[in-house]
Motif scaffolding. Sequence first.
Motif, PDB file in Angstrom:
ATOM      1  N   ASP A  94       0.875  -1.342   0.018  1.00  0.00           N
ATOM      2  CA  ASP A  94      -0.049   0.129  -0.065  1.00  0.00           C
ATOM      3  C   ASP A  94       0.796   1.297   0.043  1.00  0.00           C
ATOM      4  OD1 ASP A  94      -2.490  -1.426  -0.001  1.00  0.00           O
ATOM      5  OD2 ASP A  94      -1.864  -1.898   2.325  1.00  0.00           O
ATOM      6  N   VAL A  95       1.725   1.024  -0.903  1.00  0.00           N
ATOM      7  CA  VAL A  95       2.777   2.612  -1.045  1.00  0.00           C
ATOM      8  C   VAL A  95       2.853   2.832  -2.419  1.00  0.00           C
ATOM      9  CG1 VAL A  95       4.092   2.274   1.070  1.00  0.00           C
ATOM     10  CG2 VAL A  95       4.708   1.105  -1.068  1.00  0.00           C
ATOM     11  N   SER A  96       2.154   2.037  -3.082  1.00  0.00           N
ATOM     12  CA  SER A  96       1.987   2.575  -4.725  1.00  0.00           C
ATOM     13  C   SER A  96       0.674   2.270  -5.133  1.00  0.00           C
ATOM     14  CB  SER A  96       2.957   1.754  -5.457  1.00  0.00           C
ATOM     15  OG  SER A  96       3.990   2.096  -5.539  1.00  0.00           O
ATOM     16  N   PHE A  97       0.230   2.989  -6.093  1.00  0.00           N
ATOM     17  CA  PHE A  97      -1.211   2.861  -6.412  1.00  0.00           C
ATOM     18  C   PHE A  97      -1.494   2.878  -7.952  1.00  0.00           C
ATOM     19  CE2 PHE A  97       0.133   5.733  -2.940  1.00  0.00           C
ATOM     20  CZ  PHE A  97      -0.316   4.809  -1.945  1.00  0.00           C
ATOM     21  N   THR A  98      -2.655   2.078  -8.325  1.00  0.00           N
ATOM     22  CA  THR A  98      -2.831   2.336  -9.788  1.00  0.00           C
ATOM     23  C   THR A  98      -3.671   3.354  -9.987  1.00  0.00           C
ATOM     24  OG1 THR A  98      -4.930   0.821  -9.315  1.00  0.00           O
ATOM     25  CG2 THR A  98      -3.008  -0.508  -9.572  1.00  0.00           C
ATOM     26  N   ALA A  99      -3.797   3.383 -11.306  1.00  0.00           N
ATOM     27  CA  ALA A  99      -4.548   4.732 -11.973  1.00  0.00           C
ATOM     28  C   ALA A  99      -6.040   4.566 -11.599  1.00  0.00           C
ATOM     29  CB  ALA A  99      -4.296   4.858 -13.432  1.00  0.00           C
ATOM     30  N   GLU A 100      -6.435   3.416 -11.797  1.00  0.00           N
ATOM     31  CA  GLU A 100      -7.931   2.919 -11.461  1.00  0.00           C
ATOM     32  C   GLU A 100      -8.078   3.327  -9.867  1.00  0.00           C
ATOM     33  OE1 GLU A 100     -11.204  -0.489 -11.948  1.00  0.00           O
ATOM     34  OE2 GLU A 100      -9.157  -1.015 -12.183  1.00  0.00           O
ATOM     35  N   GLU A 101      -7.345   2.954  -9.093  1.00  0.00           N
ATOM     36  CA  GLU A 101      -7.622   3.199  -7.493  1.00  0.00           C
ATOM     37  C   GLU A 101      -7.702   4.594  -7.285  1.00  0.00           C
ATOM     38  OE1 GLU A 101      -5.291  -0.607  -5.386  1.00  0.00           O
ATOM     39  OE2 GLU A 101      -4.179   0.961  -6.031  1.00  0.00           O
ATOM     40  N   ARG A 102      -6.796   5.234  -7.890  1.00  0.00           N
ATOM     41  CA  ARG A 102      -6.681   6.971  -7.704  1.00  0.00           C
ATOM     42  C   ARG A 102      -8.037   7.532  -8.279  1.00  0.00           C
ATOM     43  NH1 ARG A 102      -1.977  10.132  -9.587  1.00  0.00           N
ATOM     44  NH2 ARG A 102      -3.282  11.568  -8.438  1.00  0.00           N
ATOM     45  N   GLU A 103      -8.435   6.767  -9.108  1.00  0.00           N
ATOM     46  CA  GLU A 103      -9.657   7.746  -9.984  1.00  0.00           C
ATOM     47  C   GLU A 103     -11.025   7.318  -9.261  1.00  0.00           C
ATOM     48  OE1 GLU A 103     -12.009   7.480 -14.142  1.00  0.00           O
ATOM     49  OE2 GLU A 103      -9.995   6.468 -14.190  1.00  0.00           O
ATOM     50  N   LYS A 104     -11.114   6.198  -8.882  1.00  0.00           N
ATOM     51  CA  LYS A 104     -12.103   5.771  -7.846  1.00  0.00           C
ATOM     52  C   LYS A 104     -12.088   5.983  -6.595  1.00  0.00           C
ATOM     53  CE  LYS A 104     -13.279   1.723 -10.770  1.00  0.00           C
ATOM     54  NZ  LYS A 104     -13.773   0.298 -10.936  1.00  0.00           N
ATOM     55  N   GLY A 105     -11.037   6.616  -6.011  1.00  0.00           N
ATOM     56  CA  GLY A 105     -10.689   6.714  -4.692  1.00  0.00           C
ATOM     57  C   GLY A 105     -10.616   5.708  -3.700  1.00  0.00           C
ATOM     58  N   THR A 106     -10.167   4.695  -4.226  1.00  0.00           N
ATOM     59  CA  THR A 106     -10.169   3.402  -3.572  1.00  0.00           C
ATOM     60  C   THR A 106      -8.571   3.020  -3.121  1.00  0.00           C
ATOM     61  OG1 THR A 106     -10.163   1.941  -5.453  1.00  0.00           O
ATOM     62  CG2 THR A 106     -12.138   2.442  -4.334  1.00  0.00           C
ATOM     63  N   ALA A 107      -7.602   3.781  -3.404  1.00  0.00           N
ATOM     64  CA  ALA A 107      -6.365   3.406  -2.976  1.00  0.00           C
ATOM     65  C   ALA A 107      -6.498   3.413  -1.312  1.00  0.00           C
ATOM     66  CB  ALA A 107      -5.517   4.429  -3.364  1.00  0.00           C
ATOM     67  N   PHE A 108      -5.443   2.578  -1.001  1.00  0.00           N
ATOM     68  CA  PHE A 108      -5.492   2.497   0.354  1.00  0.00           C
ATOM     69  C   PHE A 108      -4.241   2.900   1.098  1.00  0.00           C
ATOM     70  CE2 PHE A 108      -4.924  -0.002   4.612  1.00  0.00           C
ATOM     71  CZ  PHE A 108      -6.189   0.378   5.347  1.00  0.00           C
ATOM     72  N   TYR A 109      -3.928   4.009   1.796  1.00  0.00           N
ATOM     73  CA  TYR A 109      -2.619   4.571   2.311  1.00  0.00           C
ATOM     74  C   TYR A 109      -2.772   5.126   3.737  1.00  0.00           C
ATOM     75  CZ  TYR A 109       1.690   7.173   2.896  1.00  0.00           C
ATOM     76  OH  TYR A 109       2.869   7.750   3.172  1.00  0.00           O
ATOM     77  N   ASN A 110      -2.085   4.718   4.539  1.00  0.00           N
ATOM     78  CA  ASN A 110      -1.997   5.011   5.877  1.00  0.00           C
ATOM     79  C   ASN A 110      -3.518   5.062   6.667  1.00  0.00           C
ATOM     80  OD1 ASN A 110      -0.838   6.334   8.043  1.00  0.00           O
ATOM     81  ND2 ASN A 110      -1.221   8.433   7.544  1.00  0.00           N
ATOM     82  N   TYR A 111      -3.804   3.400   6.427  1.00  0.00           N
ATOM     83  CA  TYR A 111      -4.948   3.055   6.918  1.00  0.00           C
ATOM     84  C   TYR A 111      -6.189   3.851   6.829  1.00  0.00           C
ATOM     85  CZ  TYR A 111      -0.889   0.674   9.206  1.00  0.00           C
ATOM     86  OH  TYR A 111       0.142   0.257   9.439  1.00  0.00           O
ATOM     87  N   GLU A 112      -6.402   4.563   5.359  1.00  0.00           N
ATOM     88  CA  GLU A 112      -7.624   4.941   5.168  1.00  0.00           C
ATOM     89  C   GLU A 112      -7.602   5.075   3.500  1.00  0.00           C
ATOM     90  OE1 GLU A 112      -7.801   9.018   6.480  1.00  0.00           O
ATOM     91  OE2 GLU A 112      -6.302   9.623   5.159  1.00  0.00           O
ATOM     92  N   TYR A 113      -8.704   4.937   3.233  1.00  0.00           N
ATOM     93  CA  TYR A 113      -9.056   4.877   1.612  1.00  0.00           C
ATOM     94  C   TYR A 113      -9.112   6.218   0.796  1.00  0.00           C
ATOM     95  CZ  TYR A 113      -9.765  -0.004   2.139  1.00  0.00           C
ATOM     96  OH  TYR A 113      -9.498  -1.439   2.422  1.00  0.00           O
ATOM     97  N   GLY A 114      -8.687   6.610  -0.301  1.00  0.00           N
ATOM     98  CA  GLY A 114      -9.106   7.709  -0.952  1.00  0.00           C
ATOM     99  C   GLY A 114      -8.309   7.929  -2.178  1.00  0.00           C
ATOM    100  N   ASP A 115      -7.842   9.154  -2.544  1.00  0.00           N
ATOM    101  CA  ASP A 115      -7.075   9.400  -3.507  1.00  0.00           C
ATOM    102  C   ASP A 115      -5.771  10.014  -3.128  1.00  0.00           C
ATOM    103  OD1 ASP A 115      -5.569   9.934  -5.900  1.00  0.00           O
ATOM    104  OD2 ASP A 115      -7.025  11.459  -6.929  1.00  0.00           O
ATOM    105  N   PRO A 116      -4.579   9.380  -3.038  1.00  0.00           N
ATOM    106  CA  PRO A 116      -3.453   9.837  -2.536  1.00  0.00           C
ATOM    107  C   PRO A 116      -2.878  11.037  -3.113  1.00  0.00           C
ATOM    108  CG  PRO A 116      -2.764   7.681  -3.305  1.00  0.00           C
ATOM    109  CD  PRO A 116      -4.393   8.032  -3.687  1.00  0.00           C
TER     110      PRO A 116
END
Length: 205
Positions: A94-116
């Motif tokens: 959970d220190v790198s994120f796909t374009a899809e995760e960022r676009e949908k706000g589903t990236a998981f970083y620092n124990y929370e979901y969102g767009d980093p």
Amino acid sequence: SPSGKVTLSDLFNGHSQLFIKHFMLAPGQEKPCFGCGLVVDHVEGILRHLANNDVSYVAIARAPIAEIEAARKSMGWNFPWVSSFNNDFNYDFDVSFTAEEREKGTAFYNYEYGDPGIDDLSGGSVFYKDEDGQIYHTYSAFGRGDEQFLGVYAYFDIMPKGRNENGPHFNLGDWARLKNTNGRTSNPPAPIHEQAAACACSTHS
């Protein structure tokens, strides 16, 4: 690694404890993130002390190993540094994120979901390997949790001006520089929205 493929188990290098620095150097990134650079600048003097207490230290970045080696040579760093370019390690931790995760706000970083706001961010993870070779993930810290590894703050926190991070960024972006930039420059690093997308230091957020 520079000598060929290595596994997570190999990175223990004969020790039972392993600290991984999730270093922000994405494929094609021209310079290392200055925040991550500040963190690892603290490490080289203590590597032998870590080893004496059964701890192996390794940085991992998503850039290809040739780009990592070029950055290492440019900065004069000697700590172990390997590439996760050909695997999903950064994404699994959970220190790198796909374009899809960022676009949908589903990236998981620092124990929370969102767009980093960026494709890579910083952190540190700890592992333990028992006598049977079983590996356990025992600890991770991200974002400001990484500050505990910035020993320079212990000095700043007892100084009359404290951390003296009074703008324009109100974090270490106000003063920290890569060590190969000949010391403090007159212009501080740009805020995150003005930087190349490849720069991934959590201190910019």
